[in-house]
Enzyme design. Structure first.
Site, PDB file in Angstrom:
ATOM      1  N   ARG A 101       0.700  -8.838  13.559  1.00 52.07           N
ATOM      2  CA  ARG A 101       0.258  -7.920  12.835  1.00 52.07           C
ATOM      3  C   ARG A 101      -0.491  -8.248  11.798  1.00 52.07           C
ATOM      4  NH1 ARG A 101       4.815  -5.169  10.238  1.00 52.07           N
ATOM      5  NH2 ARG A 101       3.047  -3.441   9.962  1.00 52.07           N
ATOM      6  N   ARG A 106      11.927  -5.688   4.710  1.00 52.93           N
ATOM      7  CA  ARG A 106      11.679  -4.690   4.618  1.00 52.93           C
ATOM      8  C   ARG A 106      13.064  -3.759   4.614  1.00 52.93           C
ATOM      9  NH1 ARG A 106       6.303  -2.011   4.576  1.00 52.93           N
ATOM     10  NH2 ARG A 106       5.831  -2.194   7.214  1.00 52.93           N
ATOM     11  N   LYS A 164       1.285  -1.195  -0.151  1.00 51.50           N
ATOM     12  CA  LYS A 164       0.302  -0.219   0.112  1.00 51.50           C
ATOM     13  C   LYS A 164       0.650   1.277   0.468  1.00 51.50           C
ATOM     14  CE  LYS A 164      -1.662  -0.838   3.815  1.00 51.50           C
ATOM     15  NZ  LYS A 164      -1.301  -2.213   4.534  1.00 51.50           N
ATOM     16  N   ARG A 213      12.483  -1.444  10.480  1.00 54.73           N
ATOM     17  CA  ARG A 213      10.642  -0.690  11.335  1.00 54.73           C
ATOM     18  C   ARG A 213      11.145  -1.945  12.438  1.00 54.73           C
ATOM     19  NH1 ARG A 213       5.546  -0.121   8.210  1.00 54.73           N
ATOM     20  NH2 ARG A 213       4.877  -0.755  10.147  1.00 54.73           N
TER      21      ARG A 213
HETATM   22  P1  AMP Z   1       1.529   0.730   9.457  1.00 59.56           P
HETATM   23  O1  AMP Z   1       2.740   1.596   8.818  1.00 59.56           O
HETATM   24  O2  AMP Z   1       0.016   0.689   8.371  1.00 59.56           O
HETATM   25  O3  AMP Z   1       1.766  -1.274   9.181  1.00 59.56           O
HETATM   26  O4  AMP Z   1       1.193   1.124  10.731  1.00 59.56           O
HETATM   27  C1  AMP Z   1       2.489   0.432  12.012  1.00 59.56           C
HETATM   28  C2  AMP Z   1       1.488   0.085  13.226  1.00 59.56           C
HETATM   29  O5  AMP Z   1       0.661   1.816  13.107  1.00 59.56           O
HETATM   30  C3  AMP Z   1      -0.388  -0.899  13.366  1.00 59.56           C
HETATM   31  O6  AMP Z   1       0.824  -1.991  13.154  1.00 59.56           O
HETATM   32  C4  AMP Z   1      -0.428  -0.196  13.803  1.00 59.56           C
HETATM   33  O7  AMP Z   1       0.195  -0.124  15.948  1.00 59.56           O
HETATM   34  C5  AMP Z   1      -1.138   1.290  14.011  1.00 59.56           C
HETATM   35  N1  AMP Z   1      -2.099   1.468  13.409  1.00 59.56           N
HETATM   36  C6  AMP Z   1      -1.323   2.120  11.853  1.00 59.56           C
HETATM   37  N2  AMP Z   1      -2.609   2.641  11.391  1.00 59.56           N
HETATM   38  C7  AMP Z   1      -3.508   2.243  12.772  1.00 59.56           C
HETATM   39  C8  AMP Z   1      -5.186   2.024  12.416  1.00 59.56           C
HETATM   40  N3  AMP Z   1      -5.849   2.720  11.510  1.00 59.56           N
HETATM   41  N4  AMP Z   1      -6.234   1.697  13.746  1.00 59.56           N
HETATM   42  C9  AMP Z   1      -4.982   1.421  14.223  1.00 59.56           C
HETATM   43  N5  AMP Z   1      -3.709   1.345  14.713  1.00 59.56           N
HETATM   44  C10 AMP Z   1      -2.754   1.838  13.736  1.00 59.56           C
END
Ligand code: AMP
Length: 217
Positions: free
Chosen positions: A175, A131, A17, A164
């Protein structure tokens, strides 16, 4: 120019994404809103929101809805979103999707399309654990599929590449589990209101991008 411009990118972590968002915002005037990036910036800046979010993120859990929704509402209300936006990583629960409907109603920023990024689990684990992310411009690379020209250095801005903390194997598996349990129900939610389009994001990124443009045209 794409026709559908108020977008949600939905899909498991590692589905691409962020990568396709980066390419799309190069070609189209759209605002990229990644809730994960916003939280990581809050953590870097040492804010109260950042420290509350960090514990959840490090465990691979979702940050509570109340912390996410207001943040997105404030961002979507800004003038620059009038020409279109990509919500990347939001909504992640049915409650968030319902709140987004309310926000869209209030701000007049109704969704045009929800793109589901589809990829098999094994590939997602492989992508996540290999990654590399740029500390500066947030671009993603991959030790296996998309190596930077110079080890540890971003091709685009020369920034430092790092892994990360939530891309470790254990957290990545968590996740994906959280995705299946809490986010995948959104597929039915958005199929029900006719907004869902699916792309095969296991394809190499140029072909996945072509598929994305086709569903947004
Ligand atoms: P991402 O970079 O989108 O993979 O997000 C990394 C982490 O941020 C996720 O594993 C969640 O802990 C938190 N996070 C990001 N977006 C959300 C969301 N919309 N709702 C809840 N937690 C979020």
């Amino acid at each position: 120019m794409i026709r559908k411009r108020n977008l949600v990118f939905l899909g498991p972590p590692g589905a691409g994404k962020g990568t396709l968002s980066e390419i799309l915002i190069n070609d189209e005037k759209l605002v990229h809103i990644s809730t994960g990036d916003i939280f990581r910036a809050e953590i870097r800046n040492g804010t109260a929101l950042g420290s509350e979010a960090k514990a959840y993120m490090d465990a691979g859990k979702l940050v509570p809805d109340r912390l996410v929704v207001d943040m997105v509402a404030a961002r979507l209300a800004k003038e620059d979103c009038a020409c279109g936006f990509i919500l990347d990583g939001f909504p992640r629960t049915v409650v968030q999707a319902e709140m987004l409907n309310e926000i869209a109603g209030k701000t007049g920023r109704g969704l045009d399309c929800v793109v589901l990024f589809d990829a098999p689990r094994d590939l997602l684990i492989q992508r996540l654990t290999a990654r590399l992310t740029c500390r500066n411009c947030k671009a993603n690379f991959n030790k296996l599929f998309s190596k930077p020209r110079k080890e540890g250095v971003c091709d685009h801005c020369g920034g430092e590449l790092y892994q990360r903390s939530d891309d470790s194997l254990e957290t990545a598996q968590n996740r994906l589990k959280v995705y299946e349990e809490q986010t995948a129900p959104l597929i039915d939610f958005y199929t029900g209101n006719g907004l869902l389009a699916r792309i095969d994001s296991s394809l190499p990124k140029d072909r996945a991008y072509a598929a994305l443009l086709a569903v947004l045209s």
